[in-house]
Scaffold this active site. Structure first.
Site, PDB file in Angstrom:
ATOM      1  N   ASP A   1       4.244   2.986  18.021  1.00 35.21           N
ATOM      2  CA  ASP A   1       4.806   2.316  16.863  1.00 35.21           C
ATOM      3  C   ASP A   1       3.623   1.662  16.141  1.00 35.21           C
ATOM      4  OD1 ASP A   1       6.761   1.051  15.136  1.00 35.21           O
ATOM      5  OD2 ASP A   1       6.412  -0.790  16.279  1.00 35.21           O
TER       6      ASP A   1
ATOM      7  N   ASP B   1       3.684  -1.345  13.353  1.00 38.41           N
ATOM      8  CA  ASP B   1       3.748  -2.789  13.134  1.00 38.41           C
ATOM      9  C   ASP B   1       4.124  -3.518  14.418  1.00 38.41           C
ATOM     10  OD1 ASP B   1       3.181  -2.223  10.474  1.00 38.41           O
ATOM     11  OD2 ASP B   1       5.290  -2.265   9.871  1.00 38.41           O
TER      12      ASP B   1
ATOM     13  N   TYR C   1       7.256  -8.077   5.630  1.00 37.62           N
ATOM     14  CA  TYR C   1       6.763  -6.751   5.251  1.00 37.62           C
ATOM     15  C   TYR C   1       5.272  -6.801   4.956  1.00 37.62           C
ATOM     16  CZ  TYR C   1      11.495  -5.078   5.123  1.00 37.62           C
ATOM     17  OH  TYR C   1      12.764  -4.711   5.496  1.00 37.62           O
TER      18      TYR C   1
ATOM     19  N   GLN D   1       9.403   2.437   7.875  1.00 36.24           N
ATOM     20  CA  GLN D   1       8.795   1.783   6.719  1.00 36.24           C
ATOM     21  C   GLN D   1       9.812   1.629   5.594  1.00 36.24           C
ATOM     22  OE1 GLN D   1       5.682   0.402   6.499  1.00 36.24           O
ATOM     23  NE2 GLN D   1       5.563   0.813   8.695  1.00 36.24           N
ATOM     24  N   SER D   2      10.872   0.852   5.854  1.00 37.00           N
ATOM     25  CA  SER D   2      11.927   0.673   4.855  1.00 37.00           C
ATOM     26  C   SER D   2      11.467  -0.126   3.652  1.00 37.00           C
ATOM     27  CB  SER D   2      13.156   0.009   5.486  1.00 37.00           C
ATOM     28  OG  SER D   2      12.887  -1.342   5.806  1.00 37.00           O
TER      29      SER D   2
ATOM     30  N   CYS E   1       9.343   6.763   8.416  1.00 34.39           N
ATOM     31  CA  CYS E   1      10.656   6.787   7.782  1.00 34.39           C
ATOM     32  C   CYS E   1      10.615   5.846   6.585  1.00 34.39           C
ATOM     33  CB  CYS E   1      11.742   6.343   8.755  1.00 34.39           C
ATOM     34  SG  CYS E   1      13.339   6.112   7.950  1.00 34.39           S
TER      35      CYS E   1
ATOM     36  N   HIS F   1      13.134   5.295   4.520  1.00 27.96           N
ATOM     37  CA  HIS F   1      14.512   5.032   4.107  1.00 27.96           C
ATOM     38  C   HIS F   1      14.986   3.620   4.410  1.00 27.96           C
ATOM     39  CE1 HIS F   1      14.296   9.458   5.006  1.00 27.96           C
ATOM     40  NE2 HIS F   1      14.574   9.423   3.712  1.00 27.96           N
TER      41      HIS F   1
ATOM     42  N   LYS G   1      14.104   4.984  13.509  1.00 29.02           N
ATOM     43  CA  LYS G   1      14.296   4.608  14.909  1.00 29.02           C
ATOM     44  C   LYS G   1      15.386   3.537  14.986  1.00 29.02           C
ATOM     45  CE  LYS G   1       9.951   3.671  15.091  1.00 29.02           C
ATOM     46  NZ  LYS G   1       8.705   3.033  15.505  1.00 29.02           N
TER      47      LYS G   1
END
Length: 185
Positions: A6, A8, A18, A51-52, A88, A90, A100
């Site tokens: 992973d 972050d 963020y 990464q939303s 990701c 989204h 995830k």
């Protein structure tokens, strides 16, 4: 061996806010060197990261690419290599397959390396989502106590990941020390 990390909270500092630029992307002390050591010992390194912030409009793909370029350059400066980064972009409300704990990112990594399965790979994360995605795809789940790891450890229970199946280390560097020592490096 394939080692999936992973991002972050495992590789870089993460306090729940963020990270929106390469300037804000700060590695955890020892993490870059740990990745390089794993790579130099013959392990294949991939990253799977939610990464939303992209879907939320906090940063764009170009800025994410700049963060990942910084990461790759730092690892390369230590003599290592990151083979593949899956992310990701989204929003959680989109219910995509790649966020995830769903397995889409790990499936991308499996396909990138032309593997039949991820059996024998390791998934190193700081959250329950990381551990669940890894466990579901056959990876050995590893928890680090950096980022959200201490909170995750406090709430770790037997569902759906048996506690005995989760290896726990203080940070990525300590995980690397233990793995390479067990392998005779």
């Amino acid at each position: 061996m394939l080692i999936i990390l992973d991002r972050d909270g495992v590789i870089n500092e993460y306090d729940g806010n963020y990270i929106c630029s390469a300037d804000e992307w700060i590695p955890i002390p020892g993490s870059i060197e740990a990745i390089a050591r794993l790579s130099n010992a013959g392990h294949c390194i991939a990253i799977a990261t939610n990464q939303s912030g992209i879907a939320r409009g906090y940063y764009d793909i170009d800025e994410l690419d700049a963060m990942h370029h910084k990461l790759e350059q730092l690892v390369e400066a230590q003599g290592g290599c990151i083979e593949f980064i899956a992310y990701c972009p989204h929003h959680p409300d989109e219910h995509c397959n790649c966020r995830k704990p769903r397995t889409g990112l790990l499936d991308q990594i499996r396909d990138h390396f032309h593997l039949d399965s991820l059996q024998g790979a390791m998934m190193v994360g700081d959250s329950r989502k990381d551990l669940e995605a890894g466990y579901t795809t056959g990876c050995r789940p590893v928890l680090v106590r950096t980022g959200n790891g201490l909170d995750t450890e406090r709430h770790l229970d037997a569902r759906p990941i048996p506690d005995a199946e989760v290896a726990i280390y203080d940070n990525l560097s300590k995980f690397t020390d233990a793995l390479l020592s067990a392998e005779g490096w």
